[in-house]
Design an enzyme around this catalytic site. Structure first.
Site, short mmCIF file in Angstrom:
data_model
loop_
_atom_site.label_atom_id
_atom_site.label_comp_id
_atom_site.label_asym_id
_atom_site.label_seq_id
_atom_site.Cartn_x
_atom_site.Cartn_y
_atom_site.Cartn_z
N GLN A 61 65.28 -52.82 -4.49
CA GLN A 61 65.92 -52.63 -3.19
C GLN A 61 64.97 -52.89 -2.01
O GLN A 61 64.97 -52.15 -1.03
CB GLN A 61 66.57 -51.24 -3.11
CG GLN A 61 67.60 -51.04 -4.22
CD GLN A 61 68.69 -50.02 -3.94
OE1 GLN A 61 69.84 -50.24 -4.27
NE2 GLN A 61 68.34 -48.92 -3.33
N HIS B 207 72.26 -52.40 -15.57
CA HIS B 207 72.31 -51.16 -16.36
C HIS B 207 73.11 -50.16 -15.53
O HIS B 207 72.79 -49.96 -14.34
CB HIS B 207 70.87 -50.69 -16.58
CG HIS B 207 70.75 -49.47 -17.44
ND1 HIS B 207 71.38 -48.27 -17.15
CD2 HIS B 207 70.07 -49.26 -18.59
CE1 HIS B 207 71.09 -47.39 -18.09
NE2 HIS B 207 70.30 -47.96 -18.97
N TYR C 252 77.43 -53.62 -12.73
CA TYR C 252 76.52 -54.71 -13.11
C TYR C 252 75.13 -54.16 -13.47
O TYR C 252 74.77 -53.06 -13.07
CB TYR C 252 76.44 -55.78 -12.01
CG TYR C 252 75.62 -55.40 -10.80
CD1 TYR C 252 76.22 -54.78 -9.72
CD2 TYR C 252 74.27 -55.68 -10.74
CE1 TYR C 252 75.48 -54.44 -8.60
CE2 TYR C 252 73.51 -55.34 -9.63
CZ TYR C 252 74.12 -54.72 -8.57
OH TYR C 252 73.38 -54.37 -7.48
N ARG D 240 76.57 -45.33 2.59
CA ARG D 240 76.77 -45.68 1.18
C ARG D 240 77.03 -44.43 0.33
O ARG D 240 77.76 -44.48 -0.64
CB ARG D 240 75.56 -46.47 0.66
CG ARG D 240 75.44 -47.80 1.40
CD ARG D 240 74.79 -48.90 0.60
NE ARG D 240 73.53 -48.58 -0.04
CZ ARG D 240 72.34 -48.54 0.59
NH1 ARG D 240 72.26 -48.75 1.89
NH2 ARG D 240 71.23 -48.29 -0.07
N THR E 291 64.21 -58.25 -6.06
CA THR E 291 63.30 -57.24 -6.63
C THR E 291 61.89 -57.79 -6.47
O THR E 291 61.67 -58.99 -6.65
CB THR E 291 63.63 -57.01 -8.12
OG1 THR E 291 64.95 -56.47 -8.22
CG2 THR E 291 62.67 -56.03 -8.79
N ALA F 20 68.08 -55.47 -14.09
CA ALA F 20 67.33 -56.56 -13.45
C ALA F 20 65.88 -56.55 -13.93
O ALA F 20 65.27 -57.60 -14.11
CB ALA F 20 67.39 -56.38 -11.93
N ALA G 127 67.37 -62.63 -10.37
CA ALA G 127 67.96 -63.14 -11.61
C ALA G 127 69.24 -63.89 -11.28
O ALA G 127 70.01 -63.46 -10.41
CB ALA G 127 68.28 -61.98 -12.55
N TYR H 247 79.89 -44.01 -2.47
CA TYR H 247 79.64 -43.64 -3.87
C TYR H 247 80.51 -42.45 -4.29
O TYR H 247 81.00 -42.42 -5.41
CB TYR H 247 78.15 -43.32 -4.08
CG TYR H 247 77.24 -44.48 -3.74
CD1 TYR H 247 77.71 -45.79 -3.88
CD2 TYR H 247 75.95 -44.29 -3.28
CE1 TYR H 247 76.89 -46.88 -3.56
CE2 TYR H 247 75.13 -45.37 -2.97
CZ TYR H 247 75.62 -46.66 -3.10
OH TYR H 247 74.82 -47.72 -2.78
C1 LIG Z 1 71.91 -50.83 -6.61
S1 LIG Z 1 70.60 -51.53 -7.51
C2 LIG Z 1 71.42 -51.94 -9.00
C3 LIG Z 1 70.51 -52.18 -10.19
C4 LIG Z 1 71.28 -52.50 -11.46
N1 LIG Z 1 72.02 -51.34 -11.88
C5 LIG Z 1 70.39 -52.94 -12.61
O1 LIG Z 1 70.28 -52.22 -13.59
O2 LIG Z 1 69.83 -54.05 -12.54
C6 LIG Z 1 70.37 -53.01 -6.64
C7 LIG Z 1 68.98 -53.54 -6.81
O3 LIG Z 1 68.83 -54.09 -8.12
C8 LIG Z 1 68.05 -55.25 -8.06
N2 LIG Z 1 68.89 -56.39 -8.37
C9 LIG Z 1 70.23 -56.51 -8.26
N3 LIG Z 1 70.63 -57.75 -8.60
C10 LIG Z 1 69.50 -58.43 -8.90
C11 LIG Z 1 69.24 -59.76 -9.31
N4 LIG Z 1 70.23 -60.63 -9.47
N5 LIG Z 1 67.96 -60.11 -9.54
C12 LIG Z 1 66.94 -59.24 -9.37
N6 LIG Z 1 67.14 -57.98 -8.99
C13 LIG Z 1 68.39 -57.57 -8.76
C14 LIG Z 1 67.52 -55.38 -6.63
O4 LIG Z 1 66.28 -54.68 -6.55
C15 LIG Z 1 68.62 -54.68 -5.87
O5 LIG Z 1 68.18 -54.23 -4.62
#
Ligand SMILES: C[S@@+](CC[C@H](N)C(=O)[O-])C[C@H]1O[C@@H](n2cnc3c(N)ncnc32)[C@H](O)[C@@H]1O
Length: 270
Positions: free
Chosen positions: A178, A106, A104, A78, A248, A136, A220, A82
Site C-alpha cells: 500500500q 489472499h 483478490y 474506507r 508493492t 501479491a 503483478a 469495509y
Molecule cells: C488491500 S491490499 C490487498 C492485498 C491482497 N489481499 C493480497 O493478498 O495480495 C492492496 C495492496 O496489495 C498489493 N497489491 C494489490 N494488487 C497488486 C498487484 N497486482 N501487484 C502487486 N501488489 C499488489 C499492493 O501493495 C496494494 O496496495
C-alpha cells in the site's frame, strides 16, 4: 444479534455458513481447487476483485455472484466501506444460506471486510472458515526469482510501517504494501492517492539505506495478457516514481548479516 442467536437449534449450528476465499491474481488461474469448489457451490457469492474479467469469471462459476465494490465511493472512509461489505456478506448467512466471499489475492492479508465478517459470523454462532490464497507477496518472490529465506524478510503495510516506526533489519528483504495510499483513509478515484506519503516513505527509508540503493516498484499482472511490472530504481528517486494503489515496494538487503561465531559454535555449526 440477540434475535439471530435465537435462530439456532439445540440440534446444532444454524444452517447459514460462511467461507472466505482468495482469487489470487490472473483471473482465477491462482485459485486453489477447494476455493473453486466453494465459489461454485455457494448459495450466494459475494466478491471484491480488482478487474471486471475476474468478476465475469466468478459469475460464470456461480450466477449468484454480486460485487461488493459499489460500496466504495470517492471521499468515503474506507472503514465505513469495509463495515458495509461485512454486513452485506453476513445478511445472506443470517438468512440461512451457504455464503462464499471471494477477495483478490489472499483473502486474509490486508482485507478488513473478510476478517470483520468472519469474526461477526462466529460471534453469531455460524460456522465460518477462511481458505488461504495467493497474495501479491507470493507473486513477488516468484517474479523476482528470490527465495526470501536467504536473508529472511519482513513485510509491513506502508502507513503502519511509518506511523508505528516499525523497526526492521536492513540486512533482510523488506516488502511494503500500500505504498500508493500512505496516510489516506478514504477511497479516491485516481491511480496514486498520496505522493506526499510516498515522499515521506522515501525519506524514512533513506535513514537506513543510501540513495543509490536499488528498489523495485512491483505490480503483478492482473490478466494473462498484461505484463508484470518490476520497475527498478534508486531509492532516492522513489518520491517521483510511477506508483499506484496496486504497487508493492521491494527493498533488497543492504548487506549480508555478519555471522555470529559464538552462536554458531553454541549450535555446533561453527
Ligand atoms: C488491500 S491490499 C490487498 C492485498 C491482497 N489481499 C493480497 O493478498 O495480495 C492492496 C495492496 O496489495 C498489493 N497489491 C494489490 N494488487 C497488486 C498487484 N497486482 N501487484 C502487486 N501488489 C499488489 C499492493 O501493495 C496494494 O496496495
Amino acid at each position: 444479534v440477540g434475535s439471530h442467536r435465537s435462530a439456532g437449534t439445540a440440534a446444532g449450528p444454524k444452517r447459514g455458513s460462511l467461507i472466505v476465499v482468495g482469487t489470487g491474481y490472473l483471473v482465477g488461474g491462482m485459485v486453489p481447487l477447494l476455493a473453486r469448489d466453494a465459489i461454485a457451490q455457494a448459495e450466494k457469492l459475494l466478491c471484491s476483485v480488482g478487474d471486471p474479467i475476474t468478476q465475469h469469471w466468478l459469475a460464470s462459476l456461480n450466477p449468484t455472484a454480486e460485487s461488493l465494490n459499489d460500496a466504495y465511493a470517492p471521499g468515503k472512509p474506507r472503514r465505513e466501506t469495509y463495515r458495509e461489505m461485512a454486513e452485506r456478506i453476513l445478511a445472506p448467512v443470517r438468512q440461512g444460506k451457504r455464503v462464499c466471499a471471494a477477495f483478490y489475492g489472499h483473502p486474509g492479508i490486508l482485507v478488513d471486510p473478510s476478517h470483520l465478517a468472519m469474526r461477526q459470523a462466529r460471534q453469531e454462532g455460524y460456522p465460518a472458515r477462511m481458505l488461504p490464497g495467493i497474495s501479491a507477496e507470493d507473486c513477488l518472490w516468484v517474479d523476482l526469482g528470490l527465495d526470501p529465506s536467504d536473508h529472511g524478510w519482513q513485510s509491513f503495510e506502508a502507513t503502519d510501517f511509518l506511523v508505528h516506526r516499525r523497526g526492521h533489519d536492513s540486512r533482510s528483504h523488506l516488502v511494503l504494501f500500500q505504498i500508493g495510499s500512505i496516510g489516506v483513509g478514504v477511497y479516491l478515484q485516481r491511480p496514486l492517492w498520496s505522493r506526499r506519503g510516498l515522499k515521506v516513505l522515501m525519506e524514512v527509508l533513506l535513514e537506513s539505506y543510501p540513495p543509490q540503493h536499488e528498489v523495485v516498484v512491483y505490480q503483478a499482472a492482473l490478466l494473462p495478457v498484461l505484463q508484470t511490472r518490476l520497475d527498478r530504481l534508486p531509492l532516492g528517486k522513489l518520491a517521483r516514481a510511477e506508483v499506484n494503489v496496486a504497487s508493492t515496494l521491494y527493498v533488497p538487503p543492504l548487506a549480508p548479516a555478519p555471522r555470529d561465531a559464538v552462536m554458531a559454535a553454541r549450535l555446533g555449526i561453527g
